[in-house]
Design an enzyme around this catalytic site. Sequence first.
Site, PDB file in Angstrom:
ATOM      1  CE  LYS A  81      -3.398   2.435   2.321  1.00 19.69           C
ATOM      2  NZ  LYS A  81      -4.730   2.357   4.299  1.00 19.69           N
ATOM      3  NE  ARG A 134      -5.654  -4.419  11.490  1.00 18.76           N
ATOM      4  CZ  ARG A 134      -4.917  -2.725  11.620  1.00 18.76           C
ATOM      5  NH1 ARG A 134      -3.715  -2.933  10.688  1.00 18.76           N
ATOM      6  NH2 ARG A 134      -5.595  -2.064  12.045  1.00 18.76           N
ATOM      7  CD  GLU A 194       9.890  -5.810   6.786  1.00 15.39           C
ATOM      8  OE1 GLU A 194       9.552  -4.715   6.000  1.00 15.39           O
ATOM      9  OE2 GLU A 194       9.277  -6.033   8.122  1.00 15.39           O
ATOM     10  CG  HIS A 203      -0.927 -34.954  18.670  1.00 10.44           C
ATOM     11  ND1 HIS A 203      -0.821 -36.525  19.342  1.00 10.44           N
ATOM     12  CD2 HIS A 203      -1.945 -35.288  17.649  1.00 10.44           C
ATOM     13  CE1 HIS A 203      -2.654 -37.168  18.809  1.00 10.44           C
ATOM     14  NE2 HIS A 203      -2.632 -36.800  17.513  1.00 10.44           N
ATOM     15  CD  GLU A 224      -1.007  -4.523  11.631  1.00  9.07           C
ATOM     16  OE1 GLU A 224      -1.516  -4.399  10.877  1.00  9.07           O
ATOM     17  OE2 GLU A 224       0.285  -4.171  11.662  1.00  9.07           O
TER      18      GLU A 224
HETATM   19  O1  F6P Z   1       3.380  -2.606   9.803  1.00  6.23           O
HETATM   20  C1  F6P Z   1       2.783  -2.910   9.427  1.00  6.23           C
HETATM   21  C2  F6P Z   1       1.747  -2.916   8.022  1.00  6.23           C
HETATM   22  O2  F6P Z   1       1.758  -1.889   8.361  1.00  6.23           O
HETATM   23  C3  F6P Z   1       0.663  -3.297   7.904  1.00  6.23           C
HETATM   24  O3  F6P Z   1      -0.282  -2.653   8.708  1.00  6.23           O
HETATM   25  C4  F6P Z   1       0.294  -3.907   6.659  1.00  6.23           C
HETATM   26  O4  F6P Z   1      -0.772  -4.753   5.895  1.00  6.23           O
HETATM   27  C5  F6P Z   1       1.909  -3.828   6.275  1.00  6.23           C
HETATM   28  O5  F6P Z   1       2.634  -3.319   7.390  1.00  6.23           O
HETATM   29  C6  F6P Z   1       2.046  -3.522   5.097  1.00  6.23           C
HETATM   30  O6  F6P Z   1       2.382  -2.228   4.650  1.00  6.23           O
HETATM   31  P1  F6P Z   1       2.303  -2.263   2.643  1.00  6.23           P
HETATM   32  O7  F6P Z   1       1.191  -2.753   2.006  1.00  6.23           O
HETATM   33  O8  F6P Z   1       2.606  -0.124   3.097  1.00  6.23           O
HETATM   34  O9  F6P Z   1       3.773  -2.420   2.759  1.00  6.23           O
END
Ligand code: F6P
Length: 533
Positions: A206, A267, A212, A383, A352
Amino acid sequence: MTSLDPTQTDAWAALVRHRDALAGTQIRSLFESDPDRFTRFSHTQGGLTVDLSKQRVTVETVSLLLDLAAAMNVEDRRAQMFAGETINITENRAALHVALRDSSGRSYMADGVDVAPGIAATRDRIAEFAQSVIDGSCTGHTGQSFDRVVNIGIGGSDLGPRCVVTALGTHCGIHADFVATVDGNALNDVLSVADPARTLFIVCSKSFSTQETKTNADAAKRWLTGVLGADAVAAHFVAVSANPDEAAAFGIPQDNVFPMWDWVGGRYSLWSAIGLAVAVGCGQDAFDRLLTGAHAMDQHFESAPLDQNLPVLAGLINVWNRNFWDCPVLVVQPYDHRLRLLPMHLQQLVMESNGKGVTGSSDAVSHAVAPVVFGGSGSESQHSFMQLIHQSPMVVPVEFIVSLNGQNDPNRDKIFANTLAQSEALMNGLPAEEISQESGENLAAHKSCPGNRPSSTILLDSLSPETLGALLVFYEHRTFVEGTLWGLNSFDQWGVELGKHLASGLLSDIAAGHARAGQDSSTAGLLAAYLAQ
Ligand code: F6P
């Protein structure tokens, strides 16, 4: 947002008194005194039957909980959400994910603008693109069709679509992989078996600023261009983002960028183009059916009276367990291998959304909020951690999910029997007196189970795109109801920002080769150990 303190309402006080009155009651005795208990406390909607009868509730409990819902304005808040009001007050936004699932032509207004036409146009683009990848008319740089799609995203840009693709399976000839962690081993695992000429990357973010995702997207681009050349990016990368400029800066042509909107929380975004991997991997028809089932649950949530409203009733009971019986944990147990990632998706959704320390009016919460959610495939969990749930002094409510029609599962009788056995065991327990004393043994105290442990069971008619859509939306609205009962804003997530900020400082420390002055000795010592290798 002016937000009431639920603990100051008359309804809360009445529930406290009622809890005290029920303290000695065994759940199983409620069945003995009411032969219709299962029917009374089970509710069916959209291919889901939610059985709440093994919860520690009576008719009076539900009535008092509904008083709490009235006191906390659940109906008004629900209407505000569907009307696109700015209910995410800390980010000054609507939370209009319900609009993403509605193809009826209804208008949904956010900030005075009808968002429905943009959603419809994007759905058409998703359908066209997914079909072209599946039928091979959309090709990679060398003219070959795609056989693999790699979704690069994290949090809501990963967990929802990953959960759905795992549940529905890929049947269209395109293998779907998901890479979220910044640990490079995850991407390497995927790339080691992928053919660059036949691999399509969907970069889902978004914000298009998530460390990452950008790191993995950069690495994927290096891998691809290393083999096919720099010109290959346009044919092998698409993006889903509310920040198209950043996607363009990454090198993804504008035509390859699917839009996101600020009124969709991460989310809650599976239903937008973030679900592109579902459309490509499971097929556009499956994605459409997922949205159809989701919309049906939206309609139920929006229109059903609260006393017959599945997400409302289930949310009220979770608050009952969390705040009045002090249950800090909720276990989710899908007895369906295909739903094994559901607990991970719910962890983000629930924790969250409602893991907050202040109410919507910025006051510190005076009550417990979201439980810790965990779980896993039911059969395997029996288990491992279920021992604690059966015998430890801590009471942990459990939610079982199982399909009536196990479809291709040859062992479905065993799956179903085990599901029911767990909820029966939790409720009935095993009194020490009923344990036979075998010669020389005196293990009754060890073998007995206290029972009286609440659980819910969600029966799916079968696991289909429609029931899965309905199930996921049931959870979304239940989470919203719980947040409303707690007076929270369920649509922001400021708590995750501090760690992100500190991580970039520590990255600079690593690059500089030393800790910063004033760092605590633990962080400095751990950093020194890392730098010394
Ligand atoms: O770090 C949390 C968060 O902001 C989540 O709410 C979101 O789903 C995720 O990181 C990924 O964010 P983006 O879609 O902006 O990479």
